[in-house]
Motif scaffolding. Structure first.
Motif, PDB file in Angstrom:
ATOM      1  N   ARG A 122       0.814  -1.216   0.000  1.00  0.00           N
ATOM      2  CA  ARG A 122       0.000   0.000   0.000  1.00  0.00           C
ATOM      3  C   ARG A 122       0.847   1.267   0.000  1.00  0.00           C
ATOM      4  O   ARG A 122       0.308   2.370  -0.078  1.00  0.00           O
ATOM      5  CB  ARG A 122      -0.926   0.001   1.218  1.00  0.00           C
ATOM      6  N   GLY A 123       2.168   1.130   0.091  1.00  0.00           N
ATOM      7  CA  GLY A 123       3.036   2.290   0.195  1.00  0.00           C
ATOM      8  C   GLY A 123       3.079   2.778   1.635  1.00  0.00           C
ATOM      9  O   GLY A 123       2.066   2.756   2.339  1.00  0.00           O
ATOM     10  N   MET A 124       4.245   3.229   2.079  1.00  0.00           N
ATOM     11  CA  MET A 124       4.429   3.672   3.461  1.00  0.00           C
ATOM     12  C   MET A 124       5.253   4.954   3.470  1.00  0.00           C
ATOM     13  O   MET A 124       6.312   5.009   2.842  1.00  0.00           O
ATOM     14  CB  MET A 124       5.178   2.614   4.282  1.00  0.00           C
ATOM     15  N   THR A 125       4.775   5.971   4.163  1.00  0.00           N
ATOM     16  CA  THR A 125       5.608   7.142   4.388  1.00  0.00           C
ATOM     17  C   THR A 125       6.228   6.999   5.770  1.00  0.00           C
ATOM     18  O   THR A 125       5.527   6.719   6.750  1.00  0.00           O
ATOM     19  CB  THR A 125       4.803   8.450   4.261  1.00  0.00           C
ATOM     20  N   LEU A 126       7.546   7.132   5.855  1.00  0.00           N
ATOM     21  CA  LEU A 126       8.261   6.938   7.106  1.00  0.00           C
ATOM     22  C   LEU A 126       8.321   8.240   7.887  1.00  0.00           C
ATOM     23  O   LEU A 126       8.424   9.331   7.301  1.00  0.00           O
ATOM     24  CB  LEU A 126       9.677   6.413   6.840  1.00  0.00           C
TER      25      LEU A 126
END
Length: 288
Positions: A122-126
């Protein structure tokens, strides 16, 4: 807006890609690829679209994305019009799940990181200290020798395996594998939703599909998905609406009905709740 398959060049003497993207703006179109990808923006601002998620990036923004997830980074007008006093700059890491051999991702030491790879669909922003630590490593990698670079990637894997400092981006509709390796009941539920989300689905109907009572089904669903059935169904419908809005010129009301909403007002309300913008505004953001 049709996604295109896109590949970065890989040196024959390297097992994974470390690439610096520098120019007046980021030129890559709306695209996907088989690689897992880290994108670290070091200079520039703009908006990024990951699956059906639209967010905004600035310096030090870091995103990790799974295989085949469509995405694009679009610079602000000051870069597109070449009025910025500096170049747009980003560092990109690409690797495949077999970059060290077919069985690498199945070794015991990678078990926790395999869970991260699943989330990355799903995509991840850190965020937070996790982002700071990984950004520092990525910035050094272009100047490292081969073994140093590989060691740093393993350290990034370890950091990712032991953090909760992230936000997931794309909606479940964009996850291409809905099995999650779980029970047949789980597969029946997700499969039925994906095949029928454009129709009216009642709780008794879903309970029957799962061979459970209504109360048991609601409890099971909340435990598995961390949201209620109605919340999940709405997310799936809005995700599909985003796809339709990006691919054709149907009227918004037609999109609403095609995604299972029975009235336009509710569609607009739910869309704005999830995407922080109206369907019409969302469509305008795609004219890039």
């Amino acid at each position: 807006m049709k996604a295109v398959e896109f590949h970065l060049p890989q040196d024959v003497d390297k097992s994974f890609i470390v690439f610096r993207e520098t120019g007046d703006f980021f030129p890559a179109p709306w695209h996907y690829h088989a690689h897992y990808e880290f994108v670290l923006v070091t200079k520039s601002t703009g908006r990024r679209m990951v699956g059906d998620h639209i967010g905004y990036f600035g310096e030090e923004d870091l995103v990790f994305m799974g295989s085949l997830l469509p995405h694009v980074w679009v610079n602000d007008p000051i870069y597109l019009e070449r009025r910025a006093d500096h170049k747009a700059d980003a560092l990109v890491l690409h690797f495949t799940d077999d970059f060290l051999g077919e069985d690498f991702m199945n070794i015991p030491e990678i078990e926790n990181f395999r869970k991260v790879l699943k989330l990355s669909e799903r995509g991840m922003t850190l965020l937070g200290d996790t982002r700071k630590k990984i950004n520092a490593l990525i910035k050094q990698m272009p100047d490292m020798n081969g073994l140093q670079r590989l060691s740093s990637l393993f350290l990034i894997f370890d950091i990712m395996s032991n953090t909760n400092e992230y936000e997931l981006l794309a909606s479940p509709r964009f996850v291409q594998n809905f099995h999650y390796g779980s029970s047949d009941r789980f597969k029946k539920i997700t499969g039925y939703i994906m095949q029928n989300f454009d129709k009216d689905i009642s709780l008794p109907e879903m309970a029957a599909v799962s061979s459970m009572g209504v109360t048991a089904f609601c409890n099971f669903f909340k435990e598995q998905f961390r949201v209620t059935f109605v919340e999940y169904l709405t997310t799936v419908r809005i995700g599909h609406a985003c796809k339709l809005l990006s691919q054709n010129d149907r009227k918004v009301v037609e999109v609403a009905y095609e995604c299972g909403f029975t009235n336009l007002a509710n569609f607009n309300r739910q869309f704005k709740k999830l995407k922080s913008m109206t369907p019409s505004d969302y469509r305008r953001t795609l004219n890039i």
